[in-house]
Motif scaffolding. Structure first.
Motif: not given
Length: 254
Positions: A37-41, A46, A61, A63-64, A67, A74
């Protein structure tokens, strides 16, 4: 459904996440799904995960969308998508040894344990070993109040038996969860083998000692319901017992 859901929150981890994913893919237990789970990198995290997901259908994959500022949101998003018997936790800058899942599940099933953890090495941002930690063979609520001996990167729990818990939205949410799950007498099994590597960064949450003590105050005072004096005592005791927790060749269980 796969036997194990591996939950991996990620934020700006493009330089480390490939190694973390590779350590999951190299497990001797192959009946798993990996939910990242990508926390808005703001970097290429991603893109790295998408390449892996394109080659291996066991990797998902998510995403939140915005952030969240920490790993609890996440992780909970991943848990909401999981229906596996067991949940294993791994951050996007840490790694596992190849037999970690196998050895843990074998010991958990033999002991009838609902939660387990292992020892781990501590490494610097370049991957050089600077310390380590070995958990006690058993950890209950009382011992966990003195110090968190369950390294999140090593934790596996029986989601079905524990009724699919989620992480509290607070600082040190993993510690808060272990206390929540052991209040009823559940104990955590500790494997006294180092089966993972924990990367310490200068900007990690655990590197800010005053922030960490505020997190512990909140957990003791508001989540566990201790009085002000007792909560202050427990924060001081935790700090005293854990000031060099991860360093040296033979770290204690507290």
């Amino acid at each position: 459904m796969p036997l194990v859901s591996v939950v991996m929150p990620a934020f700006n981890a493009e330089t480390t996440i490939a190694q973390s994913i590779d350590s999951v893919l190299s497990q001797t237990v192959q009946d798993f799904e990996l939910i990242v789970v990508d926390d808005m990198s703001s970097d290429r995290t991603m893109e790295v995960v998408e390449r892996y997901a394109g080659r291996d259908a066991r990797i998902r994959l998510l995403t939140t969308g915005c952030n969240s500022g920490g790993p609890a949101v996440p992780r909970n998003l991943a848990l909401a998508q999981s229906a596996s018997h067991y949940v294993a936790l791994l951050d996007a800058d840490d790694v596992w040894s190849p037999r970690k899942t196998e050895l843990q599940l074998t010991e958990m099933q033999a002991a009838g344990a609902a939660i387990s953890c292992t020892g781990f090495d501590v490494v610097d941002p370049q991957g050089r070993r600077i310390g380590g930690f070995i958990p006690p063979a058993r950890a209950d609520y009382a011992s966990l109040l003195e110090g968190n001996s369950i390294g999140c990167l090593t934790a596996i729990y029986d989601a079905e038996r524990l009724n699919h818990p989620s992480f509290p939205i607070c600082g040190h949410e993993d510690y808060a969860l272990w206390l929540e799950l052991t209040r009823d007498g559940t104990t955590a099994l500790g494997l006294r083998q180092k089966l993972a590597a924990y990367r310490v960064g200068a900007q990690s949450v655990s590197s800010n000692k005053m922030k960490v003590l505020r997190f512990f105050w909140h957990i003791y005072r508001h989540r566990e319901g201790f009085g002000r004096a007792q909560s202050a005592f427990m924060c001081a005791r935790y700090a005293a017992l854990n000031r060099a927790k991860y360093y040296g060749e033979s770290a204690s269980s507290s």
